[in-house]
Design an enzyme around this catalytic site. Structure first.
Site, PDB file in Angstrom:
ATOM      1  N   ASP A   1      44.065  44.740  39.288  1.00 17.66           N
ATOM      2  CA  ASP A   1      44.709  45.376  40.585  1.00 17.66           C
ATOM      3  C   ASP A   1      44.229  46.668  40.895  1.00 17.66           C
ATOM      4  OD1 ASP A   1      46.218  45.866  42.697  1.00 17.66           O
ATOM      5  OD2 ASP A   1      48.037  45.409  41.915  1.00 17.66           O
ATOM      6  N   ILE A   2      43.059  46.844  41.565  1.00 15.86           N
ATOM      7  CA  ILE A   2      42.331  48.214  41.605  1.00 15.86           C
ATOM      8  C   ILE A   2      42.348  48.770  43.091  1.00 15.86           C
ATOM      9  CG2 ILE A   2      40.958  47.473  39.604  1.00 15.86           C
ATOM     10  CD1 ILE A   2      38.581  46.731  41.722  1.00 15.86           C
ATOM     11  N   LYS A   3      42.490  47.850  44.085  1.00 19.07           N
ATOM     12  CA  LYS A   3      42.648  48.174  45.327  1.00 19.07           C
ATOM     13  C   LYS A   3      41.426  49.368  45.786  1.00 19.07           C
ATOM     14  CE  LYS A   3      47.565  47.374  45.869  1.00 19.07           C
ATOM     15  NZ  LYS A   3      48.004  47.037  44.604  1.00 19.07           N
ATOM     16  N   ARG A   4      40.350  48.833  45.387  1.00 18.68           N
ATOM     17  CA  ARG A   4      39.040  49.821  45.651  1.00 18.68           C
ATOM     18  C   ARG A   4      38.613  49.416  47.085  1.00 18.68           C
ATOM     19  NH1 ARG A   4      41.248  51.515  41.396  1.00 18.68           N
ATOM     20  NH2 ARG A   4      39.960  51.906  39.699  1.00 18.68           N
TER      21      ARG A   4
ATOM     22  N   ASP B   1      47.813  53.280  46.824  1.00 22.31           N
ATOM     23  CA  ASP B   1      48.923  52.263  46.248  1.00 22.31           C
ATOM     24  C   ASP B   1      50.337  52.502  46.496  1.00 22.31           C
ATOM     25  OD1 ASP B   1      49.833  49.787  44.710  1.00 22.31           O
ATOM     26  OD2 ASP B   1      47.787  50.052  43.603  1.00 22.31           O
TER      27      ASP B   1
END
Lengths: 307, 307
Positions: free
Chosen positions: A104-107, B109
């Protein structure tokens, strides 16, 4: 290819749950923390060591129950390079135990930079004449605010290596409305993002009909889940916000198709911190995590039948 | 507080340039790479060592010319934990040489996770009874797709520690149009994001009138720069896309206010890879980087007078 591997593991375990490894140091039982601090001091290394010990125990406890784990990069980055080393170890160990790993990096960044991120998390980095694997997860989460430039390098890795990625559409947090619910033409922004995700993923569908690019849609918005499920037929959903944030099994069933496929529901704190409710100071953290995971599986089973 | 420190360093050097440390291993001259590979092999550690040596040389060469550097996290993450260790070293060394450090992380996030990221990059992580600094930059870049939940924890750190953050508004890449140029009410989405940024930052303005929350606006869209500069009076701009991506000094002057303040322009490849154009196999990489930085400073000076 695509989400086939994840869907198969879900069917095998009859459980569409991903256990979030959002391992804050405060979530680690005292006996594990104290052992690590004795060895490494109250340092980032000490904390990272404790997080790794806890993660390993959780993975051992959950590997026959859940199909997937989702480490949240923030809780490793905030322990510096020792944390990142333990994230690498956690991903490797989870894969060895047969788990599907979603980093879960949301890059999200422009083309050449997105390529470096894609190499880091799904592919390999070229060093001289050698291809070095780095974090090497099965799947990542991404942010599509910058458009397809930020997504395509990941999609290329997905296609080449049978991997997959989830892009944020409608997130579970309260302030998601501020941007995601702006009116954009004849729909809201999150729906426009959903359409982009399905368009970007075109041509990458696997055996189950789902493309390599999925969408994050929060459990806290059941009507949105229903609407997007209908619209985005080839898009696999990652559904955060179950439990602690308020989403119920009745809410999240809308994320699944008529065969009970095409989605996975995340639970983090309810499993990681289950030991905090049994009054045994965390000595039973593995049993507590198992019990919480079984309870969630049964809750979901009452509303979703996976064929 | 806020962007005061950055603005002061810009005025001191009379140069509104930030040198991007997007240090791909291929950008490192052969003599540095070979030395590291001899010591550590063609491994992530070998590559990370070479990147650090190159960064240190660049920082030494640029510290009296530019006010700031901007390491891009992707090029350290793709070298795993050894890369992250070198990123920590690079940030520390740049600060010791008097440079302002913007960590280009584009994180975003939900609340508790954003807090962990904010601790990692701007604050400290609490381990037992000890507050441990981690990456400890002066400033970061952020993605606001998830709304204020993703921003507030960083803003809290900014206010507490005199630091700052840039949030993506209109990015320099071609596909930025796909989402950022959607019509949202009576303006385009990037303008709506700009308004959110200025609203979120309210009450945090420093001596120069700029709030702790700035905006990323690409040099490749001069008319957007002009429009947003007029609208967002208290928002400092980070302007990527100069040079290689097509933005000129005439384009980026629109990012500055009438006193030549309120913006900084990024250059990465033109400085990092300047040695590739001199035919000396990179033995002169420091001189080449200096010459490129001086050339850019003079180009900007022809269009922008900093008071």
């Amino acid at each position: 290819m695509s989400f086939d591997l994840l869907q198969e593991k879900i069917r095998e375990k009859k459980n569409p749950t991903v256990a979030g490894l959002d391992t804050r140091i405060e979530y680690v039982p005292a006996h594990i923390r104290e052992k690590s601090f004795r060895e490494h001091g109250e340092t980032l290394m000490g904390a990272a060591d404790a997080v790794w010990e806890f993660n390993r125990g959780l993975i051992d406890a959950l590997a026959d129950l859940v199909p997937a784990v989702k480490p949240q990069a923030a809780y490793y980055e905030n322990l510096g390079w020792p944390g990142m080393a333990m994230l690498e170890k956690t991903i490797r160990y989870a894969k060895e135990q047969g788990l599907y790993v979603i980093a879960d990096i949301k890059r999200g960044d422009i083309g050449s930079t997105a390529q470096a991120y894609a190499e880091a998390w799904l592919g390999t980095t070229r060093v001289g004449g050698t291809d070095c694997p780095v974090f090497d997860a099965h799947c990542v989460t991404l942010n599509g605010y910058m458009g397809s430039d930020a997504i395509q390098p990941f999609l290329d890795q997905c296609v080449a290596q049978g991997k997959a990625a989830f892009v944020l559409a409608k997130t579970s947090n309260p302030s998601s409305v501020e941007l995601q619910d702006l009116v954009a033409g004849d729909r809201l922004l999150y729906a426009a993002m959903g359409e982009l995700i399905e368009r970007w993923g075109r041509g990458t569908a696997g055996t189950y009909g789902y493309q390599a690019l999925g969408a994050v849609v929060g459990a806290t918005h059941p009507s949105v889940l229903k609407q997007l499920r209908r619209k985005l037929e080839r898009t696999f959903f990652l559904v955060p916000g179950y439990g602690a944030q308020g989403g119920t099994a009745a809410d999240v069933r809308h994320a699944f198709d008529e065969l009970g496929r095409g989605a996975i529901v995340n639970a983090s704190r309810s499993i990681l911190c289950a030991w905090q409710k049994t009054g045994k100071d965390g000595l039973d953290y593995q049993d507590a995590a198992r019990a919480a995971a079984i309870q969630m599986r049964e809750e979901l089973k009452a509303h979703i039948t996976i064929l």
